[in-house]
Motif scaffolding. Structure first.
Motif, PDB file in Angstrom:
ATOM      1  N   GLU A 253       0.850  -1.191   0.000  1.00 55.57           N
ATOM      2  CA  GLU A 253       0.000   0.000   0.000  1.00 55.57           C
ATOM      3  C   GLU A 253       0.886   1.241   0.000  1.00 55.57           C
ATOM      4  O   GLU A 253       1.890   1.288   0.716  1.00 55.57           O
ATOM      5  N   VAL A 254       0.472   2.209  -0.754  1.00 50.29           N
ATOM      6  CA  VAL A 254       1.236   3.461  -0.810  1.00 50.29           C
ATOM      7  C   VAL A 254       1.240   4.112   0.569  1.00 50.29           C
ATOM      8  O   VAL A 254       0.179   4.212   1.208  1.00 50.29           O
ATOM      9  N   GLY A 255       2.403   4.478   1.055  1.00 46.41           N
ATOM     10  CA  GLY A 255       2.515   5.214   2.304  1.00 46.41           C
ATOM     11  C   GLY A 255       2.291   4.369   3.539  1.00 46.41           C
ATOM     12  O   GLY A 255       1.935   4.882   4.592  1.00 46.41           O
ATOM     13  N   ARG A 256       2.481   3.034   3.393  1.00 53.09           N
ATOM     14  CA  ARG A 256       2.257   2.219   4.568  1.00 53.09           C
ATOM     15  C   ARG A 256       3.319   1.116   4.620  1.00 53.09           C
ATOM     16  O   ARG A 256       3.667   0.530   3.591  1.00 53.09           O
ATOM     17  N   ALA A 257       3.813   0.821   5.796  1.00 53.45           N
ATOM     18  CA  ALA A 257       4.851  -0.201   5.939  1.00 53.45           C
ATOM     19  C   ALA A 257       4.258  -1.576   5.658  1.00 53.45           C
ATOM     20  O   ALA A 257       3.069  -1.815   5.899  1.00 53.45           O
ATOM     21  N   LEU A 258       5.076  -2.475   5.126  1.00 51.07           N
ATOM     22  CA  LEU A 258       4.628  -3.845   4.905  1.00 51.07           C
ATOM     23  C   LEU A 258       4.385  -4.519   6.245  1.00 51.07           C
ATOM     24  O   LEU A 258       5.108  -4.248   7.206  1.00 51.07           O
ATOM     25  N   PRO A 259       3.388  -5.343   6.326  1.00 48.49           N
ATOM     26  CA  PRO A 259       3.149  -6.035   7.598  1.00 48.49           C
ATOM     27  C   PRO A 259       4.270  -7.025   7.917  1.00 48.49           C
ATOM     28  O   PRO A 259       5.053  -7.378   7.041  1.00 48.49           O
ATOM     29  N   SER A 260       4.314  -7.468   9.159  1.00 46.22           N
ATOM     30  CA  SER A 260       5.405  -8.341   9.604  1.00 46.22           C
ATOM     31  C   SER A 260       5.414  -9.646   8.830  1.00 46.22           C
ATOM     32  O   SER A 260       6.463 -10.199   8.519  1.00 46.22           O
TER      33      SER A 260
ATOM     34  N   VAL B 124     -16.638  -6.739   7.933  1.00 47.20           N
ATOM     35  CA  VAL B 124     -16.176  -5.412   7.500  1.00 47.20           C
ATOM     36  C   VAL B 124     -14.887  -5.557   6.688  1.00 47.20           C
ATOM     37  O   VAL B 124     -14.151  -6.531   6.829  1.00 47.20           O
ATOM     38  N   PHE B 125     -14.643  -4.545   5.856  1.00 45.51           N
ATOM     39  CA  PHE B 125     -13.448  -4.496   5.003  1.00 45.51           C
ATOM     40  C   PHE B 125     -12.280  -3.944   5.829  1.00 45.51           C
ATOM     41  O   PHE B 125     -12.461  -2.996   6.593  1.00 45.51           O
ATOM     42  N   THR B 126     -11.090  -4.558   5.668  1.00 48.43           N
ATOM     43  CA  THR B 126      -9.924  -4.078   6.436  1.00 48.43           C
ATOM     44  C   THR B 126      -9.246  -2.883   5.765  1.00 48.43           C
ATOM     45  O   THR B 126      -8.457  -2.190   6.392  1.00 48.43           O
ATOM     46  N   GLY B 127      -9.531  -2.710   4.488  1.00 52.62           N
ATOM     47  CA  GLY B 127      -8.847  -1.654   3.738  1.00 52.62           C
ATOM     48  C   GLY B 127      -7.657  -2.173   2.951  1.00 52.62           C
ATOM     49  O   GLY B 127      -7.133  -1.488   2.069  1.00 52.62           O
ATOM     50  N   SER B 128      -7.217  -3.404   3.249  1.00 52.10           N
ATOM     51  CA  SER B 128      -6.060  -3.967   2.555  1.00 52.10           C
ATOM     52  C   SER B 128      -6.486  -4.940   1.459  1.00 52.10           C
ATOM     53  O   SER B 128      -7.633  -5.375   1.405  1.00 52.10           O
TER      54      SER B 128
ATOM     55  N   VAL C  61      -4.946  -9.094  11.653  1.00 50.28           N
ATOM     56  CA  VAL C  61      -6.009  -8.119  11.410  1.00 50.28           C
ATOM     57  C   VAL C  61      -5.579  -6.696  11.732  1.00 50.28           C
ATOM     58  O   VAL C  61      -5.743  -5.780  10.918  1.00 50.28           O
ATOM     59  N   ALA C  62      -4.967  -6.516  12.897  1.00 53.41           N
ATOM     60  CA  ALA C  62      -4.596  -5.162  13.312  1.00 53.41           C
ATOM     61  C   ALA C  62      -3.650  -4.524  12.311  1.00 53.41           C
ATOM     62  O   ALA C  62      -3.821  -3.365  11.922  1.00 53.41           O
ATOM     63  N   GLU C  63      -2.656  -5.304  11.860  1.00 47.18           N
ATOM     64  CA  GLU C  63      -1.665  -4.755  10.930  1.00 47.18           C
ATOM     65  C   GLU C  63      -2.266  -4.466   9.556  1.00 47.18           C
ATOM     66  O   GLU C  63      -1.814  -3.568   8.849  1.00 47.18           O
ATOM     67  N   LEU C  64      -3.257  -5.242   9.171  1.00 43.32           N
ATOM     68  CA  LEU C  64      -3.824  -5.079   7.833  1.00 43.32           C
ATOM     69  C   LEU C  64      -4.840  -3.947   7.762  1.00 43.32           C
ATOM     70  O   LEU C  64      -5.184  -3.488   6.680  1.00 43.32           O
ATOM     71  N   THR C  65      -5.319  -3.537   8.926  1.00 35.73           N
ATOM     72  CA  THR C  65      -6.378  -2.551   8.929  1.00 35.73           C
ATOM     73  C   THR C  65      -5.833  -1.156   8.637  1.00 35.73           C
ATOM     74  O   THR C  65      -4.887  -0.698   9.282  1.00 35.73           O
TER      75      THR C  65
END
Length: 906
Positions: free
Chosen positions: A292-299, A365-369, A328-332
């Motif tokens: 995602e633009v402007g977001r760190a890759l999840p672990s 709900v959608f996570t946004g990712s 979930v938390a990281e992907l949201t």
RNA sequence: GCCGGUGUGGCGAAAUGGCAGACGCACAGGACUUAAAAUCCUGGGACCUUAACAAGUCGUGUCGGUUCGAGUCCGACCACCGGCACCA
């Protein structure tokens, strides 16, 4: 109820024989090497040689305060009949009884009254034992066990240590001592190795959500929770994460499943276990997370899903994680954060009931990712929804709405794309088709039938390291600890390592049994700590280590009790090796020849279906572990299992106190006696069927026993006996000696007709015993008696054989009449079973039905040895048959020898 | 929804593809009894017909099939009971 004159003096007879059996240990089973007293009937029958074994087991009861109900003795009667039959056939029969006495009711009672559970348990056992003994069952009471006896649970704890001290080696596909475990090279410190070891044990500790009932102050098993409330009391139950002991039953999923094919159990029960284990073949597929633009890759760079339909991968248009999924938390995304967290709270607050049965409407709900579909690089949205369970598979799915009902419903509700990738067979709609068809629009697998497509796409995924073939099970590891007082303490202590971390250690075998501390307050502490934690002196050991304060669940004792019966007094081991091999049927001296092959394990186990996926699965699991470790000699404990059907109340409803339709066996016994009770329980219908109780029916079999009595006993002496009895201050069994035999009973040769009646009964009863068809066996005995009532003379030898047939079913009256006949000093119980002679049933003339076009027209008498041609001639000569044919042409005449004639006309 | 089981007289039930309803309960009639209870004997699926005997027709949840012959085997369905149930 008719309370008049007794049909026969069953009360004196039954008390007399139960006393004899008890005093003489008539039904004691003998282990290899045990000295049998020469005067014991077993010694008289077998002359020093140990015959083949036969192990007949009942599901031992929980001795509740309510006492026995009529359902208990149904199975017990069936097994007792078979035990007595097998004993007469010459087997060394092991038929034991005991008490599954740990459990919540005794503890709840203790909490309310302050009375120690030991006390109530002892009182309840005494009641159960009295009731069971009043039915005249041929148990070997020297083998009686009680799971709450330290001499017993010492070995429950010992078996736990076997589990604790072993791991499942996938290379050898069995449990092995933990010492055979190899450590990965990167583990260097003792503490790292210890943690690794502890993560591999068959008994391990994990933090798990459990059913916590604040009102009862205890944790509850899943089966003790009904609709989100405690079964006892109806109090709310909440999910609460607690540190728990688990047993790695999942390691045995495959064996528990496959070995069902090796045992003789009802199909329905095997099916229940198969469904519970829930094996499904499929694939794990890895989905990259889209940057995602402007977001760190999840672990974790990817999400793994489990699917049984990898062939539909091209139709995966979105992905769903369970609300509890780790990522979930990281992907949201920040835009979605509030919605996602609200949904997680909403899902967590739902009870199990709301989450399953009532949740018809899909939510999420959608996570946004987004994730990348590995087969076509399409970006697909990642949602969370509670229709995906965190506890199954990987807790994440790829959604293929075109070919999965739930995904379709979800996609339609949230307007997600739907892509058809499986062509349904002609005439069926492809959208929503979930069966096997043909792949379409699916790249390299297009055109392939589903089964081929699955294989090819899985191979492709494996080749690209995008996934692999997997097998998933519904079966979960077994939560094995309870926060209760009245259970087996764990033989475990806790210590602190150099870094201050707590770790567990097993106590040595020499420390067994670990006894619970004496308490006066059995209630768990408010914090949810087990009641044992209150006993500070007990918990804190001199060296600073702490005892484990959880206890084992009630299932622990019942998991292996059938093994303790083999050698219950042994304090060196749970059961002597050679004794185990004899009774479990693997020793050379277990007996058996080509005619009587010895079966492995318990030969017959009878009990209700309520334990289908609990006790019966747990016991198989424990048995397999100790089999792998070399402590027992069979892979399965119970060779043959039969479920007795439920007995309903007279109103056809399940018996329950609230319905007021409970029948108390004590009342029936007082009125009709144990023999009539046993007979009725079996006469009601087939053992496996559900059937309603009817006390009028008891009167029927009671009358039958009365007829038996009157056939054997002189009427005059019976009148005198009743006279004496009515004036006697204390009725004594000695009065029975005044009864004389019916003068019609004589030492003479039976007629051919009498032998035919006898041997018809012998054949029917013998066949029925083998098939547990006791209802028809009883009817065969009734037919015999109805015939014998019409005889002018009663040959003694015929009556003796009849009593032998009666003995397993109605042992008290059979033994008493046998004694009167004074035929032998050996009790009936050890007499050889009568042998059926087919020659005695041969007839010179037989009656044959004649049908015309399948309709009965006449019965003709023909010589038994008549040829088919002769029979045909006789049939066609019948006037009635001629009338039925009436000018039509005969197309065919079928003669089934000794059965029927059918004439086809047209 | 999925899996398993069961459907036969007023009731519990019985019947290796070969006389449906053995055996028992309840019921009815008779014997014994001053009477009742107990006991013994007799009867009994439904319908039709008959003064009666006899005969006939139908009948094992429903519909179809295989077979000389089906409660039983095969196919489809219905009802009830039990288990599992968003298991990807």
């Amino acid at each position: 109820m008719s309370s008049g004159r007794k049909q026969y003096p069953f009360d004196l007879i039954e008390a007399k024989w139960q006393k004899i059996w008890d005093e003489q240990q008539t039904f004691r089973a003998w282990n290899p090497g045990e000295a049998v007293p020469p005067q014991h009937p077993f010694a008289q029958r077998h002359q020093g040689a140990l015959p083949p074994k036969f192990y007949i087991l009942d599901m031992f009861p929980y001795p509740s305060g309510a006492g026995l109900h009529v359902g208990h003795p149904e199975g017990y009667t069936a097994t007792d009949i078979l035990a007595r039959y097998k004993r007469m056939q010459g087997y060394n029969v092991l038929h034991p009884m005991g008490w599954d006495a740990f459990g919540l009711p005794a503890e709840q009672y203790a909490i309310r009254t302050g009375q120690h559970p030991r006390k109530t348990t002892e009182a309840n056992i005494a009641t159960f034992k009295r009731q069971i003994q009043s039915l005249g069952f041929s148990y070997d009471w020297t083998r009686e066990i009680d799971t709450t006896d330290p001499k017993y649970f010492k070995w429950s704890q010992w078996i736990f240590l076997q589990l604790y001290n072993s791991w499942f080696n996938p290379a050898t596909n069995k449990a092995e001592p933990i010492s055979t475990l190899h450590y990965p090279p990167h583990l260097t410190t003792d503490e790292e190795k210890r943690d690794y070891r502890d993560s591999k044990r068959l008994a391990y500790v994990a933090e798990t959500p459990v059913n916590w009932c604040p009102e009862l102050g205890t944790v509850l098993a899943n089966e003790e929770v009904v609709d989100g409330k405690s079964e006892v009391g109806g109090f709310p139950v909440v999910r609460k994460p607690m540190r728990q002991w688990m047993l790695r039953i999942t390691a045995y999923a495959e064996k528990l499943l496959n070995d069902l094919d090796t045992i003789n159990w009802p199909d329905s029960l095997k099916e229940m276990q198969r469904n519970w284990i829930g094996r499904s073949e499929g694939a794990e597929v890895h989905f990259e997370i889209a940057p995602e633009v402007g977001r760190a890759l999840p672990s974790a760079p990817r999400i793994t899903v489990f699917t049984t339909r990898p062939d539909t991968l091209f139709g995966a248009t979105y992905m769903v994680l369970s609300p509890e999924h780790k990522l979930v938390a990281e992907l949201t995304t920040s835009a979605q954060r509030t919605a996602v967290e609200d949904y997680q709270k909403f899902a967590a607050s739902k009870s199990d009931l709301e989450r399953t049965e009532l949740a018809k409407e899909k939510t999420g709900v959608f996570t946004g990712s987004y994730a990348i579909n590995p087969v076509n690089n399409e970006r697909i949205p990642i949602w969370i929804a509670d229709y995906v369970l965190s506890t199954y598979g990987t807790g994440a799915i790829m959604a293929v709405p075109a070919h999965d009902e739930r995904d379709l419903e979800f996609a339609r509700k949230f307007n997600l794309p739907i892509k058809v990738v499986v062509q349904a067979p002609p005439g069926e709609e492809s959208l929503g088709f979930i069966g096997n068809g043909t792949s379409i629009e699916s790249g390299p697998i297009t055109g392939l039938p589903t089964s081929e497509a699955k294989k090819k796409i899985t191979a492709w995924l494996e080749e690209k390291s995008l996934g692999r073939k997997t097998i998933n099970y519904k079966l979960r590891d077994w939560l094995f600890s309870r926060q209760r007082y009245w259970g087996e303490p764990f033989p475990i202590i806790w210590k602190r390592d150099s870094r201050g971390n707590l770790y567990h250690e097993a106590l040595p075998e020499s420390a067994l049994p670990v006894l619970p501390p004496d308490l006066t307050d059995f209630k768990p502490t408010a914090t949810g700590e087990p009641p044992l934690a209150r006993a500070k002196d007990w918990v804190n050991l001199p060296d600073g280590s702490l005892r484990e304060t959880n206890t084992m669940p009630q299932w622990a004792g019942s998991c292996w009790y059938y093994l303790r019966y083999l050698d219950p007094a042994n304090d060196q081991t749970f059961a002597d090796k050679s004794t185990e091999q004899y009774w479990m049927g693997t020793a050379p001296n277990a007996g058996g020849d080509s005619k009587t092959p010895v079966k492995p394990g318990v030969d017959l186990y009878v009990g209700g279906t309520e334990h289908a996926v609990l006790h019966l699965l747990y016991a198989r699991f424990w048995h397999k572990v100790i089999f792998d470790l070399g402590h027992v000699s069979t892979a399965e404990p119970f060779f043959r299992l039969v479920n007795q059907g439920l007995i309903l109340g007279e109103d056809g409803q399940k018996m329950s106190k609230s319905r007021g339709n409970v029948v108390n066996p004590d009342d029936i016994l007082r009125e009709f006696g144990a023999d009539a009770f046993r007979l009725y329980e079996m006469f009601m219908g087939p053992l496996e069927m559900v059937k309603p109780w009817n006390t009028k029916g008891v009167e029927g079999v009671y009358r039958f026993l009365g007829r038996v009595w009157r056939l054997f006993i002189d009427e005059k002496s019976q009148v005198d006996f009743e006279q004496t009895l009515s004036t006697a201050s204390t009725p004594s069994a000695a009065l029975l000696d005044g009864l004389r035999l019916n003068p019609k009973i004589q030492d003479l040769q039976p007629s051919a007709a009498q032998l035919k009646v006898l041997h018809t009964a012998i054949k029917k009863v013998t066949d029925d015993m083998e098939n547990l068809g006791f209802n028809t066996a009883i009817s065969a005995l009734m037919i015999f008696i109805n015939e014998a009532m019409t005889w002018e003379t009663l040959p003694k030898s015929v009556l003796i054989d009849f009593l032998k047939l009666l003995q397993p079913l109605a042992p008290h009256v059979a033994e008493e009449l046998h004694l009167k006949l004074a035929a032998s000093t050996t009790p009936l119980a050890y007499q050889p079973w009568p042998k059926f002679d087919p020659a005695l049933l041969v007839e010179s003339t037989i009656e044959l039905p004649v049908q015309v076009n399948g309709k009965l027209r006449d019965l003709i008498k023909v010589p038994a040895d008549a040829s088919n041609t002769d029979v045909e001639k006789l049939a066609l000569a019948s006037e009635k048959v001629k009338a039925a044919i009436d000018g039509k042409t005969i197309k065919k005449v079928i003669v089934v020898p000794k059965k029927i004639v059918n004439i086809a006309v047209g």
